[in-house]
Motif scaffolding. Structure first.
Motif, mmCIF file in Angstrom:
data_model
loop_
_atom_site.group_PDB
_atom_site.id
_atom_site.type_symbol
_atom_site.label_atom_id
_atom_site.label_comp_id
_atom_site.label_asym_id
_atom_site.label_seq_id
_atom_site.Cartn_x
_atom_site.Cartn_y
_atom_site.Cartn_z
ATOM 1 N N GLU A 1 0.828 -1.203 0.000
ATOM 2 C CA GLU A 1 0.000 0.000 0.000
ATOM 3 C C GLU A 1 0.869 1.264 0.000
ATOM 4 O O GLU A 1 0.543 2.256 -0.674
ATOM 5 C CB GLU A 1 -0.922 -0.012 1.221
ATOM 6 C CG GLU A 1 -1.991 -1.097 1.182
ATOM 7 C CD GLU A 1 -2.875 -1.077 2.411
ATOM 8 O OE1 GLU A 1 -2.678 -0.178 3.268
ATOM 9 O OE2 GLU A 1 -3.754 -1.941 2.516
ATOM 10 N N ALA A 2 1.975 1.250 0.761
ATOM 11 C CA ALA A 2 2.850 2.422 0.815
ATOM 12 C C ALA A 2 3.507 2.683 -0.536
ATOM 13 O O ALA A 2 3.634 3.838 -0.980
ATOM 14 C CB ALA A 2 3.914 2.220 1.892
ATOM 15 N N VAL A 3 3.931 1.616 -1.224
ATOM 16 C CA VAL A 3 4.545 1.778 -2.545
ATOM 17 C C VAL A 3 3.535 2.350 -3.532
ATOM 18 O O VAL A 3 3.834 3.264 -4.315
ATOM 19 C CB VAL A 3 5.104 0.430 -3.034
ATOM 20 C CG1 VAL A 3 5.494 0.508 -4.509
ATOM 21 C CG2 VAL A 3 6.303 0.012 -2.194
ATOM 22 N N ALA A 4 2.307 1.831 -3.495
ATOM 23 C CA ALA A 4 1.275 2.339 -4.397
ATOM 24 C C ALA A 4 0.975 3.807 -4.106
ATOM 25 O O ALA A 4 0.747 4.605 -5.038
ATOM 26 C CB ALA A 4 0.013 1.493 -4.259
ATOM 27 N N ARG B 1 12.151 3.056 -7.294
ATOM 28 C CA ARG B 1 12.489 4.153 -6.383
ATOM 29 C C ARG B 1 11.631 4.100 -5.110
ATOM 30 O O ARG B 1 12.125 4.292 -4.006
ATOM 31 C CB ARG B 1 12.275 5.495 -7.095
ATOM 32 C CG ARG B 1 12.592 6.725 -6.235
ATOM 33 C CD ARG B 1 14.073 6.814 -5.914
ATOM 34 N NE ARG B 1 14.357 8.000 -5.134
ATOM 35 C CZ ARG B 1 14.594 9.207 -5.647
ATOM 36 N NH1 ARG B 1 14.544 9.377 -6.971
ATOM 37 N NH2 ARG B 1 14.884 10.225 -4.875
ATOM 38 N N ALA B 2 10.368 3.819 -5.254
ATOM 39 C CA ALA B 2 9.484 3.744 -4.093
ATOM 40 C C ALA B 2 9.881 2.599 -3.157
ATOM 41 O O ALA B 2 9.865 2.749 -1.922
ATOM 42 C CB ALA B 2 8.025 3.564 -4.550
ATOM 43 N N CYS B 3 10.263 1.460 -3.723
ATOM 44 C CA CYS B 3 10.692 0.328 -2.891
ATOM 45 C C CYS B 3 11.988 0.663 -2.161
ATOM 46 O O CYS B 3 12.173 0.245 -1.004
ATOM 47 C CB CYS B 3 10.874 -0.920 -3.754
ATOM 48 S SG CYS B 3 9.324 -1.619 -4.380
ATOM 49 N N ARG B 4 12.891 1.408 -2.829
ATOM 50 C CA ARG B 4 14.146 1.762 -2.189
ATOM 51 C C ARG B 4 13.901 2.725 -1.023
ATOM 52 O O ARG B 4 14.551 2.644 0.021
ATOM 53 C CB ARG B 4 15.098 2.386 -3.204
ATOM 54 C CG ARG B 4 16.499 2.656 -2.620
ATOM 55 C CD ARG B 4 17.427 3.327 -3.626
ATOM 56 N NE ARG B 4 17.542 2.556 -4.860
ATOM 57 C CZ ARG B 4 17.128 2.995 -6.042
ATOM 58 N NH1 ARG B 4 16.569 4.195 -6.134
ATOM 59 N NH2 ARG B 4 17.276 2.256 -7.110
ATOM 60 N N VAL B 5 12.946 3.634 -1.160
ATOM 61 C CA VAL B 5 12.667 4.627 -0.116
ATOM 62 C C VAL B 5 12.152 3.970 1.164
ATOM 63 O O VAL B 5 12.566 4.330 2.272
ATOM 64 C CB VAL B 5 11.662 5.678 -0.627
ATOM 65 C CG1 VAL B 5 11.160 6.564 0.517
ATOM 66 C CG2 VAL B 5 12.308 6.518 -1.710
#
Length: 308
Positions: free
Chosen positions: A9-12, A24-28
């Protein structure tokens, strides 16, 4: 964000809000891309969920363990952990009521044979009708088989009424080896004391203010309060008698009992009778006891606090 579902949910959310790539979202948020891309292949189990919800609605105070037993009775062979997962996902968790302080120590009580009709427990439970009129229920339980032998509701139950109900029950079931109760005025009346002497039945009284010494019937009272009295609005005494008779019959023949290995009290009693026929029942030191006297403790003694 601990679970994989929360991280997905956070990545989305990051991708939609900041227009960044999945990498990039997964790395953050330090999420594994394989977990984010995973799509469950597990079935929806729609029929099973409906059946579980229907059972939970019918048995509103049953937890997932008893509901799992009922599902297996209906031919639904699933793992207990799956039943627990579906039970939790459907939000069927039973609300736990606040516990109470437990008494420490027990009063000396002789052991009994692991057979039906060896020890009965008596106690009263109170409730009221829809009109506000209060009534009480005399509950009689077999300590060994956990059977509900009688649940007698009425607006007034005297010592003579207790004697009459016990006499009728003995005529149907036979004389018990012992009867256990608290020190209520109805149970210590002259009528009860005289009847005990005439019937040659040992009556054991618990210590005042120690309900845990009569734990079997107290536990039964709690189940009746939780599953029947708190869930039913009684319109009249006739309605109360009808509902309590039906509930007691279901308690004995349909409700799985956790302390009996999730067997019903009636089935457990039949198994005990099969194991120990009347002609082969042991006596004396060979008898199998289910309860032994515990050490008597002085709960009223003042604590000695060392001071230096």
């Amino acid at each position: 964000m601990v679970t994989p579902a929360a991280k997905r949910e956070a990545v989305a959310h990051l991708q939609a809000l900041l227009d960044v790539s999945e990498r990039r979202a997964c790395r953050v948020i330090a999420a594994d891309r394989t977990s984010v891309r995973y799509r469950s292949r597990r079935g929806a189990d729609g029929d099973l969920r409906e059946k579980l919800c229907a059972l939970a609605q019918e048995r509103r105070r049953f937890g997932y363990r008893r509901l799992h037993i009922l599902l297996r009775r209906d031919g639904v062979l699933i793992n207990r952990k799956k039943t627990q997962r579906l039970y939790r996902e459907e939000g069927l968790t039973v609300r736990r009521r606040k516990g109470r302080n437990r008494a420490v120590g027990t009063r000396t009580r002789p052991p009994v044979l692991a057979l039906p009709n060896q020890c009965w427990s008596l106690d009263f439970v109170h409730d009221q009708l829809a009109t506000g009129r209060r009534f009480r229920v005399l509950n009689i339980v077999d300590d060994v088989t956990r059977e509900c032998l009688a649940a007698v509701p009425d607006t007034s139950i005297s010592g003579k009424r207790v004697v009459r109900e016990l006499t009728d029950l003995i005529a149907k079931r036979g004389k018990p080896g012992m009867i256990v109760s608290d020190n209520g005025t109805e149970l210590t009346s002259n009528a009860v004391l005289a009847w005990c002497g005439e019937a040659h039945i040992e009556w054991h009284y618990t210590a005042p203010g120690k309900p845990t010494q009569n734990a079997f019937v107290e536990s039964f009272n709690g189940r009746m309060r939780d599953e029947l009295l708190n869930e039913t609005l009684f319109m009249s005494m006739g309605h109360a008698r009808e509902k309590m008779t039906a509930w007691a019959d279901d308690y004995n023949t349909g409700r799985p009992h956790s302390s009996l290995g999730y067997a019903t009290p009636a089935a457990f009693a039949a198994q005990l009778n099969k194991q120990w026929p009347a002609s082969l029942r042991p006596t004396g030191s060979a008898a199998q006891a289910i309860a032994y006297p515990a050490l008597v403790r002085d709960n009223d003694a003042e604590a000695l606090i060392a001071t230096g």
